[in-house]
Design a protein around this motif. Structure first.
Motif, PDB file in Angstrom:
ATOM      1  N   THR A 282      49.975  12.521  32.866  1.00  0.00           N
ATOM      2  CA  THR A 282      50.875  12.990  31.818  1.00  0.00           C
ATOM      3  C   THR A 282      50.199  13.058  30.457  1.00  0.00           C
ATOM      4  O   THR A 282      50.647  13.772  29.567  1.00  0.00           O
ATOM      5  CB  THR A 282      52.105  12.067  31.716  1.00  0.00           C
ATOM      6  OG1 THR A 282      51.687  10.720  31.488  1.00  0.00           O
ATOM      7  CG2 THR A 282      52.932  12.119  32.992  1.00  0.00           C
TER       8      THR A 282
ATOM      9  N   LYS B  97      61.048  14.479  37.805  1.00  0.00           N
ATOM     10  CA  LYS B  97      61.148  15.779  37.140  1.00  0.00           C
ATOM     11  C   LYS B  97      62.401  15.921  36.294  1.00  0.00           C
ATOM     12  O   LYS B  97      62.471  16.803  35.435  1.00  0.00           O
ATOM     13  CB  LYS B  97      61.091  16.897  38.189  1.00  0.00           C
ATOM     14  CG  LYS B  97      59.748  16.955  38.910  1.00  0.00           C
ATOM     15  CD  LYS B  97      59.686  18.122  39.888  1.00  0.00           C
ATOM     16  CE  LYS B  97      58.322  18.176  40.576  1.00  0.00           C
ATOM     17  NZ  LYS B  97      58.221  19.300  41.548  1.00  0.00           N
TER      18      LYS B  97
ATOM     19  N   HIS C 130      61.410  13.139  33.406  1.00  0.00           N
ATOM     20  CA  HIS C 130      60.027  13.326  32.964  1.00  0.00           C
ATOM     21  C   HIS C 130      59.346  11.983  32.681  1.00  0.00           C
ATOM     22  O   HIS C 130      58.487  11.887  31.794  1.00  0.00           O
ATOM     23  CB  HIS C 130      59.967  14.218  31.713  1.00  0.00           C
ATOM     24  CG  HIS C 130      60.524  15.593  31.935  1.00  0.00           C
ATOM     25  ND1 HIS C 130      59.872  16.566  32.671  1.00  0.00           N
ATOM     26  CD2 HIS C 130      61.706  16.145  31.533  1.00  0.00           C
ATOM     27  CE1 HIS C 130      60.605  17.656  32.709  1.00  0.00           C
ATOM     28  NE2 HIS C 130      61.718  17.435  32.033  1.00  0.00           N
TER      29      HIS C 130
END
Length: 239
Positions: A147, A169, A172
């Protein structure tokens, strides 16, 4: 299986950079903690030096961490048979480029390089965030993504210690899917120690420099006081 894991660990990190702004977790470590630096050195030679060299650092410099020459030879020397040798990766650069498509970057001054953009602590914060932000991604050639560095070319070298994270998802956020050998707190401390070593490695004499700087400033203050007193004594009869 072992060769496959070694190959993954040696896959290149194309660059320590990311185009997007990311939230950086604060590194709370210190280059004054010898135990942390020694642990970080151990992690570095076991998990990083397989592919990433530290070719501006000599093994004998590790003795500055409070280690004896024999301790360095027995526990930290894997790519040289001489205590004065450089911490270079065993594989040749042209071979690495042929195997992985790019030569893994040298890590000697990576913490300093990441911190040059106006914030001295940004390099350590970025490394601390990056090393804890890997997650499984089947769409990537290595099966890993990050990330803090989207589409990174390097897999997670510390996955056995951390476990395997996945990216939710919807939120996040990263979630631990498979536990590793360490708890979250233990892993965070291990990464902090590793970052401490990389920060120290970028400038091994930084604490001495800071200490010397305070002595110099103190001397200048004392010199100013003496000079001012002499000036007053010299000019008192003239005025």
């Amino acid at each position: 299986m072992k060769k496959f894991l070694i190959a993954l660990l040696c896959a290149p990190m194309l660059a320590f950079a990311s185009g997007a702004d990311i939230h950086l977790d604060k590194w709370r470590g210190s280059v004054k903690d010898q135990a942390a630096l020694q642990h970080g050195a151990k992690l570095f030679v076991n998990y990083c030096l397989n592919c990433h060299g530290a070719s501006f650092m000599r093994y004998k410099t590790l003795m500055d961490l409070g280690l004896t020459e024999q301790q360095v030879k027995d526990n930290l020397m894997f790519t040289s048979d001489k205590i004065g040798g450089l911490m270079q990766v065993a594989a040749r650069h042209d071979d690495q480029k042929l195997w992985f498509g790019a030569t893994p970057p040298d890590l000697t001054i990576v913490a300093r390089a990441r911190g040059e953009a106006g914030n001295a602590g940004a390099g350590a914060d970025w490394l601390y965030t990056y090393l804890r932000s890997f997650y499984r991604d089947d769409d990537r050639p290595t099966g890993w993504n990050n990330t803090a560095f989207d589409n990174v070319g390097m897999p997670n070298p510390l996955w056995q210690l951390q476990g395997q994270q996945v990216l939710n998802k919807d939120s996040h956020k990263l979630e631990l899917a498979v536990a590793g050998e360490m708890s979250q707190a233990e892993f965070d401390k291990a990464v902090s120690d590793l970052v401490s070593f990389m920060v120290w490695m970028g400038e091994p004499q930084q604490e001495y420099r800071r200490t010397l700087g305070w002595f110099v400033l103190g001397f200048l203050v004392l010199l100013f006081a003496v000079s001012y007193a002499l000036k007053k004594e010299y000019w008192k009869d003239i005025h």
